[in-house]
Design an enzyme around this catalytic site. Structure first.
Site, PDB file in Angstrom:
ATOM      1  N   GLU A 188      30.906  34.746  38.749  1.00 49.21           N
ATOM      2  CA  GLU A 188      31.058  35.830  39.724  1.00 49.21           C
ATOM      3  C   GLU A 188      30.396  37.093  39.178  1.00 49.21           C
ATOM      4  O   GLU A 188      30.905  37.718  38.246  1.00 49.21           O
ATOM      5  CB  GLU A 188      32.549  36.055  40.015  1.00 49.21           C
ATOM      6  CG  GLU A 188      33.198  34.858  40.713  1.00 49.21           C
ATOM      7  CD  GLU A 188      34.727  34.963  40.793  1.00 49.21           C
ATOM      8  OE1 GLU A 188      35.232  35.764  41.577  1.00 49.21           O
ATOM      9  OE2 GLU A 188      35.398  34.217  40.040  1.00 49.21           O
ATOM     10  N   GLU A 242      33.873  37.798  31.595  1.00 47.42           N
ATOM     11  CA  GLU A 242      34.494  37.694  32.926  1.00 47.42           C
ATOM     12  C   GLU A 242      33.537  37.136  33.987  1.00 47.42           C
ATOM     13  O   GLU A 242      33.966  36.551  34.963  1.00 47.42           O
ATOM     14  CB  GLU A 242      35.024  39.061  33.387  1.00 47.42           C
ATOM     15  CG  GLU A 242      36.185  39.595  32.572  1.00 47.42           C
ATOM     16  CD  GLU A 242      37.473  38.796  32.751  1.00 47.42           C
ATOM     17  OE1 GLU A 242      37.584  38.073  33.752  1.00 47.42           O
ATOM     18  OE2 GLU A 242      38.347  38.891  31.868  1.00 47.42           O
ATOM     19  N   LYS A 296      32.173  40.746  38.761  1.00 49.10           N
ATOM     20  CA  LYS A 296      33.284  40.993  37.840  1.00 49.10           C
ATOM     21  C   LYS A 296      32.755  41.852  36.694  1.00 49.10           C
ATOM     22  O   LYS A 296      31.539  42.039  36.557  1.00 49.10           O
ATOM     23  CB  LYS A 296      33.823  39.653  37.326  1.00 49.10           C
ATOM     24  CG  LYS A 296      34.416  38.795  38.446  1.00 49.10           C
ATOM     25  CD  LYS A 296      35.432  37.831  37.919  1.00 49.10           C
ATOM     26  CE  LYS A 296      36.820  38.343  38.179  1.00 49.10           C
ATOM     27  NZ  LYS A 296      37.859  37.407  37.754  1.00 49.10           N
ATOM     28  N   GLU A 309      45.879  29.383  36.325  1.00 50.22           N
ATOM     29  CA  GLU A 309      44.527  29.577  35.790  1.00 50.22           C
ATOM     30  C   GLU A 309      44.485  29.110  34.353  1.00 50.22           C
ATOM     31  O   GLU A 309      45.380  29.413  33.577  1.00 50.22           O
ATOM     32  CB  GLU A 309      44.127  31.072  35.732  1.00 50.22           C
ATOM     33  CG  GLU A 309      43.890  31.729  37.049  1.00 50.22           C
ATOM     34  CD  GLU A 309      43.578  33.231  36.916  1.00 50.22           C
ATOM     35  OE1 GLU A 309      43.051  33.677  35.872  1.00 50.22           O
ATOM     36  OE2 GLU A 309      43.870  33.950  37.883  1.00 50.22           O
TER      37      GLU A 309
END
Ligand SMILES: *[C@@H]1O[C@H](CO)[C@@H](O)[C@H](O)[C@H]1NC(C)=O
Ligand SMILES: *[C@@H]1O[C@H](CO)[C@@H](O)[C@H](O)[C@H]1NC(C)=O
Length: 343
Positions: free
Chosen positions: A318, A326, A321, A266
């Protein structure tokens, strides 16, 4: 002559269209993480089509999601498959437990999906589940050996917090808790020629200490060395972080620790959530430069020219999250529009 001229013109026109649509084959060492912690994401089939549209040849899956694996059949996207953290205690109990995990989640897809890596846990070292990683790795390796699946490498994903010392890079060292676990894992990786997967986030380092860390150093845009470490010059923090992990592995007693490679499982930069540190422009700059760095096979100052694979985090914003940055690491909105142009 005239015919050749026309052919050349047509070819360059086609290439131009291709570029504008972002359809250039992405480099084989670039992948994108497909995180699914959102309630508004497209179907797995649409997601796989999106990877194909943008020429992304590698996907990291955080767990053995059946819809995603089904959609990946025959699509020629190489997969890194994660074993869920919460499954580790049960899997560590026996070879049989791992065999049955493998039989349900990998074997059915072997004919039409290439699995490059299976990562045993995500960021569980350091932590309460850390001791379960090596036993599961060993059982998984047994079954891969038994089935002659040497192309699938067993690894685990470790976060930056595994390092107790990361600066200067040559002083890189795991924390003592992590060292004791790694003293089992690193020799296993060396023996199997498997890489260690590492998550590398200059963003978090920069955001936590903007007074001392230069933005251009964090974003790969510095034009002259920012950190000098002995004879090695560092133009970007990404390289410094990778080299700190390499140095930490070399400090583990064991055979050939210095031959263990890393895969960056990542890296990324959020486009929102923390004021002017997180704009679409900064995210685009970081991610483009990260991809170029990986694609150019520059290696790092410690290992110039080393082949390092890198995954971008992540495909989508997302919404389930935690609040803040985040939720904003995505290259794409859930409606599949780019958050900023990066490919
Ligand atoms: C996919 O994996 C195969 C087998 O390891 C490899 O030959 C190929 O280059 C990989 N392609 C990509 C895009 O990673
Ligand atoms: C954010 O804004 C502050 C205050 O104007 C400025 O000092 C800083 O350089 C800005 N940071 C970035 C990354 O743009």
């Amino acid at each position: 002559m005239a015919v050749l001229h026309w052919i050349a013109l047509i070819l360059s026109f086609v290439a131009t269209i291709h570029n504008h649509l972002g359809l250039v084959e992405a480099s084989p060492n670039i992948g994108v993480c497909y995180g699914m912690i959102g309630n508004d994401l497209p179907s797995a089939t649409e997601v796989v089509n999106l990877y194909k549209t943008y020429g992304i040849g590698k996907m990291r899956l955080f767990d053995r999601n059946p819809s995603a694996l089904q959609a990946l059949r025959g699509r020629q996207i190489n997969v890194t498959l994660g074993i869920r953290n919460e499954d580790l205690p049960n899997l560590a109990v026996s070879q049989d437990a791992v065999n049955s995990w493998f039989a349900s989640n990998v074997e059915p897809y072997l004919n039409d999906i290439i699995f490059n890596y299976i990562s045993v846990g995500n960021e569980v070292i350091p932590g309460a589940l850390g001791d379960y990683v090596l036993p599961v790795m060993l059982s998984l390796q047994n079954i891969l050996d038994e089935k002659n699946l040497a192309g699938i490498k067993v690894t685990t994903v470790v976060p930056g917090s595994a390092l107790g010392v990361s600066y200067p890079p040559s002083s890189g060292e795991f924390t003592s808790e992590v060292s004791s676990i790694m003293s089992g894992i690193v020799p296993f990786l060396a023996q199997q020629s498997s890489p260690l997967m590492i998550n590398v986030y200059p963003y978090f380092a920069y955001a936590s200490d903007p007074a001392n860390i230069r933005l251009d150093y964090a974003q790969f845009t510095a034009r002259s060395p920012v950190v000098q470490d002995g004879s090695l010059s560092y133009y970007n923090m990404f390289d410094a972080m990778v080299d700190a992990f390499l140095a930490a592995m070399e400090k583990i007693d064991g055979v050939g620790a210095n031959v263990v490679d890393v895969v960056v499982s990542e890296s990324g930069w959020p486009s929102d959530g923390n004021g002017n540190f997180t704009t679409p422009e900064l995210a685009a700059t970081y991610n483009k430069n990260y991809m170029n760095h990986i694609t150019s096979i520059a290696g790092t100052p410690k290992r110039p020219g080393a082949y390092i694979e890198g995954y971008l985090f992540a495909m989508f914003n997302e919404n389930q999250k935690p609040n803040g940055v985040e939720q904003h690491f995505g290259l794409f909105h859930p409606n599949m529009q780019p958050v900023y142009p990066v490919f």
